[in-house]
Write a protein that holds these residues in place. Structure first.
Motif, PDB file in Angstrom:
ATOM      1  N   ALA A 248      44.752  42.307  46.218  1.00 28.70           N
ATOM      2  CA  ALA A 248      43.783  43.070  46.423  1.00 28.70           C
ATOM      3  C   ALA A 248      42.578  43.276  45.589  1.00 28.70           C
ATOM      4  N   SER A 249      43.188  43.115  44.383  1.00 29.71           N
ATOM      5  CA  SER A 249      41.899  43.357  43.317  1.00 29.71           C
ATOM      6  C   SER A 249      41.072  42.093  43.392  1.00 29.71           C
ATOM      7  N   LEU A 250      41.638  40.654  43.595  1.00 26.15           N
ATOM      8  CA  LEU A 250      40.825  39.739  43.499  1.00 26.15           C
ATOM      9  C   LEU A 250      39.988  39.531  44.757  1.00 26.15           C
ATOM     10  N   ARG A 251      40.287  40.036  45.814  1.00 24.72           N
ATOM     11  CA  ARG A 251      39.619  40.190  47.017  1.00 24.72           C
ATOM     12  C   ARG A 251      39.320  41.579  47.465  1.00 24.72           C
ATOM     13  N   PRO A 252      38.394  42.018  46.959  1.00 27.85           N
ATOM     14  CA  PRO A 252      38.331  43.499  47.918  1.00 27.85           C
ATOM     15  C   PRO A 252      37.556  43.626  48.981  1.00 27.85           C
ATOM     16  N   ASP A 253      37.024  42.628  49.462  1.00 31.96           N
ATOM     17  CA  ASP A 253      36.592  42.395  50.521  1.00 31.96           C
ATOM     18  C   ASP A 253      37.568  42.326  51.854  1.00 31.96           C
ATOM     19  N   TRP A 254      38.927  41.888  51.498  1.00 30.92           N
ATOM     20  CA  TRP A 254      39.909  41.805  52.302  1.00 30.92           C
ATOM     21  C   TRP A 254      40.734  43.167  52.631  1.00 30.92           C
ATOM     22  N   GLN A 255      41.180  43.417  53.554  1.00 32.45           N
ATOM     23  CA  GLN A 255      41.833  44.604  53.962  1.00 32.45           C
ATOM     24  C   GLN A 255      43.357  44.336  54.235  1.00 32.45           C
ATOM     25  N   PHE A 256      44.055  44.999  53.407  1.00 36.16           N
ATOM     26  CA  PHE A 256      45.720  44.588  53.638  1.00 36.16           C
ATOM     27  C   PHE A 256      46.355  45.929  54.086  1.00 36.16           C
TER      28      PHE A 256
END
Length: 397
Positions: A248-256
């Motif tokens: 989540a930190s590496l891809r803040p534009d993705w929603q988990f």
């Protein structure tokens, strides 16, 4: 004696005995009775025991005997809760404190079980064990067949009782037939019994395929942006919390999107980031609706003793729902799906993110992905699994 197993659901204050006996109990004296002894609760997470027992209920009187829970009454009593799928769920209620005393608990459970079987007039009995710990109150029962469905290596889970391995040895000596929840478990158990058969997790394709046609997101997911990467299941010691936070930190534009109850770990330890969404537990019927709104489905399992032998049911469920899958390198996932092209394997946070990027590309060519997913699933089904199991049982007669 009681042990809250790996997926155990906490249960609140018990109903009064008179409140629990209102529903009619259906029992056919002309067919055999299958008594399933389980550490998992019927009404918690719908998984292997529920899939199999609901299907066995077409041919047997199925009694699903759970672990005890405390009650306010002075004497033990048995809650009987008929399920709509034909299974009788039996929940032993023991006075507060007695469920923690091994000898007193076993004596009470044995008495409750004996009394109920006598009242039903059970003569032709098949015993089906999910936990060897149930031998403490059931080893005296006279059964035509004893089955041990070893769906997990329970000794690897946090809080496993020290007697578990000894009880399993006893159960393996008594069992006529042993099933395992995957190939890794089969390899571990096949030298301990001469009739062991692997039955990896299967899938109700029709149920999860409805996700492919869903148009509307559930309200608590509808406002979450995209791309959405989701997980459903129990969040416990098998879940790699650090991996989730790093991805989540590496891809803040993705929603988990994380769906499922938090069990046996501290909820305060879960990562709290704007792009991580914990939506809590959902029913089995609700899962396709959430899955329909994901671009990629995740299996971020930690690699430890509790995951060494797992064969995740969610792998084929995700594929049936139309989602590419990214998993950590769980042995049975690699063995069953590693070459499929629709399940990607990654062992570090950076590799996991890279695999998710590739999965997003797969999802973009939906027609090709669905064709490959269906080829991977083949004729896999819980109906087929249960039919093969029943054939093996009947061959023993």
């Amino acid at each position: 004696m009681s042990w809250a197993g790996p997926f155990q659901q906490p249960i609140g204050k018990s109903p009064k005995p008179q409140e629990a006996s209102q529903a009619a109990v259906v029992f056919d004296p002309l067919i055999p009775t299958l008594l399933c002894l389980s550490h998992l609760r019927w009404s918690f997470v719908y998984q292997r025991p529920q899939h199999l027992m609901s299907r066995f209920a077409r041919s047997y009187n199925v009694l699903f005997f759970e672990e005890p829970v405390p009650c306010d009454e002075a004497e033990p009593w048995l809650e009987v809760r008929p399920d709509e799928q034909g299974v009788q769920v039996l929940v032993p209620r023991l006075p507060v404190g007695r469920e923690a005393e091994a000898d007193a608990s076993s004596e009470a459970l044995r008495a409750l079980l004996d009394d109920y079987l006598a009242r039903l007039g059970v003569e032709d009995l098949l015993l089906w064990y999910y936990t060897p710990m149930s031998l403490a109150f059931s080893r005296h029962l006279n059964a035509s067949t004893v089955v041990y469905d070893c769906m997990d290596e329970l000794s690897g889970f946090r809080g496993a009782p020290p007697q578990l391995l000894q009880r399993e040895r006893e159960l393996l000596e008594r069992a006529d037939l042993v099933f395992t929840g995957g190939y890794s478990l089969w390899e571990a158990k096949r030298t301990l019994h001469d009739n062991v058969h692997p039955f990896p997790s299967s899938v109700d394709i029709e149920h999860f395929a409805t996700a492919r046609g869903f148009q509307n997101n559930p309200p608590d997911q509808a406002g979450i942006g995209r791309p959405r990467l989701g997980f459903y299941g129990v969040i416990d010691e098998r879940f790699d919390i650090a991996l989730l936070e790093q991805a989540a930190s590496l891809r803040p534009d993705w929603q988990f999107v994380m769906i499922g109850p938090v069990v046996k770990i501290d909820a305060a330890a879960l990562p709290r980031r704007p792009n991580i969404h914990f939506l809590g537990g959902k029913t089995y019927d609700e899962l396709p609706g959430y899955l329909a709104g994901w671009n990629v489905a995740l299996m971020p399992f930690a690699l430890n003793e509790s995951t060494r032998f797992i064969s995740p049911t969610k792998t084929p469920e995700y594929l049936a729902g139309g989602c590419p899958v990214v998993s950590t390198p769980v042995a049975d996932v690699i063995r069953g799906y590693g070459e499929s092209g629709v399940v990607l394997i990654a062992d570090t946070a950076e590799a996991f993110v890279a695999a998710c990027e590739k999965a997003l590309e797969l999802a973009a060519d939906r027609e090709e992905f669905l064709k490959n997913a269906d080829r991977t699933l083949g004729d896999m089904s819980w109906d087929q699994t249960q039919t093969r199991m029943q054939e093996m049982i009947e061959c023993l007669a």
